[in-house]
Design a protein around this motif. Structure first.
Motif, short mmCIF file in Angstrom:
data_model
loop_
_atom_site.label_atom_id
_atom_site.label_comp_id
_atom_site.label_asym_id
_atom_site.label_seq_id
_atom_site.Cartn_x
_atom_site.Cartn_y
_atom_site.Cartn_z
N UNK A 200 0.37 53.81 6.80
CA UNK A 200 2.11 53.59 6.76
C UNK A 200 2.61 54.61 6.88
N UNK A 201 2.15 55.88 6.08
CA UNK A 201 2.88 57.14 6.22
C UNK A 201 2.79 57.62 7.55
N UNK A 202 1.53 57.65 8.20
CA UNK A 202 1.49 58.37 9.28
C UNK A 202 2.27 57.46 10.37
N UNK A 242 -4.67 64.45 14.31
CA UNK A 242 -4.31 64.50 15.82
C UNK A 242 -2.84 64.15 16.07
N UNK A 243 -2.23 65.01 16.87
CA UNK A 243 -0.71 64.82 17.02
C UNK A 243 -0.56 63.91 18.31
N UNK A 244 -1.66 63.45 18.82
CA UNK A 244 -1.47 62.53 20.07
C UNK A 244 -1.99 61.06 19.71
N UNK A 245 -2.11 60.85 18.35
CA UNK A 245 -2.50 59.39 18.06
C UNK A 245 -1.81 59.11 16.64
N UNK A 246 -1.53 57.80 16.46
CA UNK A 246 -1.03 57.18 15.38
C UNK A 246 -2.34 56.84 14.62
N UNK A 247 -2.29 56.76 13.09
CA UNK A 247 -3.55 56.25 12.44
C UNK A 247 -3.86 54.88 12.55
N UNK A 248 -5.06 54.51 12.46
CA UNK A 248 -5.19 53.04 12.64
C UNK A 248 -6.38 52.85 11.48
N UNK A 249 -6.13 51.51 10.98
CA UNK A 249 -7.16 51.35 9.75
C UNK A 249 -8.45 50.78 10.73
N UNK A 250 -9.58 50.89 9.89
CA UNK A 250 -10.81 50.44 10.36
C UNK A 250 -11.29 49.07 9.71
#
Length: 313
Positions: A200-202, A242-250
C-alpha cells in the motif's frame, strides 16, 4: 424464537440490549453463562457444559441445582421467555443473528461464497463493523474463552487482510494504510499484515517509508525470532527498490486445499498490480466446503489452535 429484540454483543465489552434498551448483567458467573448460551443461540446446551463455563474445575456439590439457580437469575435479567428449559439442557431463545459473534461468522461464510468481489467486499465490511474490541471483555473465567477469542481474532485479521486485498485491487492503497499500520503495530510479527502495508505504501508513492518499515520488520524478526522476512515480503522489498515497478504481492505457494486452513484463509493474497480488475469469482481457498457456517468455523479454529500449540512448544 421470541420477538423481544434481545441482542447480545461479545466482540468487545459485553453488551446486552432488549429493543435497544441496555440490560445490566453484572454478576461474573451470569455473564459467563450468558456468553455460553449466546454462542449456541437456538441450540441446546447441557447442564455440564454450563457448569464448566461458570465454575471451571471448581464445580459446586450440587451442579444441577446451582446451574438452575443461576439460570433463574439470568431469566430475571433477560425476561422469563429468553432462556428455555428443554430436554437435555437449556437454550437461549434468540435468532443467531442477534448474537454478534454468530452474525460475524455467518457474514464471513457468505463472503466466502460470494460470486463477485464487490459483494464479497461488502459482506466482509459488514462483518468487520461488528468488532468493538477484544472479544469477551467483562466475561469471567477467562480461560474458558481464550481459545475462542484467539480463533475469532484470527478470523478478524484474515477478513481485514482479504478486504484490504480487494481495496488494493481497486487501486485504493491510501485508504488502507492507517488501518494496516495500526494492526501491524499491534501484531508486529504478523508478516501478512506487513506485506500489505508495504504494498500500500509503495503504491501510494511512499517508497522511502515502505523501505524503512521493511528494515524495521527485518530487524525485529532477526532479534526476536532469528529469521528473515518470508519470500513474499523479500520480493515486495525488491520491487520497492526498482524505480520502474510498483510493488505487487505474491500469491502464497501453499494455497490451502479444501477444507481451508487458517493459513489458507489469512494468507490468501490476490494480484495487486495497478491494472488488476476485481475478479468475478473468489478464490476457492476462501470458499466453505459445507453449507453450515459453524462447520467452517470449527475447521478454522481447529487449525488455529494447532498452530498456537506448535508455536508454544
Amino acid at each position: 424464537m421470541n420477538d423481544s429484540g434481545l441482542t447480545i454483543a461479545l466482540l468487545g465489552p459485553l453488551e446486552v440490549r432488549d429493543g435497544g434498551a441496555p440490560i445490566e448483567v453484572t454478576a461474573g458467573r451470569l455473564r459467563s453463562l450468558l456468553a455460553a448460551l449466546a454462542l449456541s443461540a437456538g441450540r441446546t446446551l447441557p447442564v455440564e457444559r454450563l457448569a464448566q463455563v461458570m465454575w471451571g474445575r471448581d464445580e459446586p456439590v450440587n451442579v444441577r441445582r446451582s446451574v438452575h439457580t443461576n439460570l433463574t437469575r439470568l431469566r430475571g435479567a433477560l425476561g422469563s421467555a429468553a432462556v428455555r428449559t428443554v430436554p437435555g439442557g437449556y437454550r437461549l431463545d434468540v435468532a443467531p443473528d442477534a448474537v454478534d459473534v454468530l452474525r460475524f461468522r455467518r457474514l464471513l461464510a457468505a463472503a466466502g461464497r460470494a460470486r463477485d468481489a464487490a459483494t464479497e467486499h461488502l459482506l466482509l465490511r459488514r462483518a468487520l463493523e461488528l468488532w468493538r474490541g477484544s472479544p469477551f471483555q467483562g466475561v469471567d473465567v477467562r480461560e474458558c474463552w481464550e481459545a475462542e477469542s484467539a480463533y475469532l481474532l484470527e478470523l478478524y485479521l484474515g477478513a481485514v487482510e482479504r478486504r484490504v486485498d480487494l481495496d488494493l485491487a481497486c487501486d485504493r492503497p491510501r485508504e488502507v494504510i492507517a488501518e494496516l499500520r495500526e494492526l501491524a503495530v499491534r501484531h508486529p510479527l504478523r508478516e501478512s499484515l506487513w506485506a500489505r502495508l508495504l504494498v500500500a505504501l509503495g503504491r501510494s508513492g511512499r517508497r522511502a517509508e515502505a523501505l524503512a518499515d521493511y528494515q524495521r520488520l527485518r530487524e525485529r524478526l532477526a532479534d526476536e525470532l532469528g529469521t528473515e522476512p518470508d519470500a513474499r515480503i523479500r520480493q515486495i522489498h525488491t520491487e520497492l527498490l526498482r524505480a520502474d515497478a510498483l510493488p505487487r504481492s505474491v500469491t502464497p505457494t501453499t494455497a490451502g486445499p479444501s477444507p481451508p486452513t487458517v493459513g489458507a484463509f489469512i494468507g490468501h493474497v490476490i494480484d495487486l498490480g495497478p491494472t488488476t480488475p476485481l475478479r468475478g469469482k473468489t478464490d476457492t481457498a476462501l470458499r466453505p466446503p459445507a453449507s453450515d457456517p459453524s462447520a467452517v468455523v470449527l475447521m478454522w479454529v481447529s487449525a488455529a489452535t494447532s498452530a498456537k500449540d506448535r508455536a508454544g512448544r
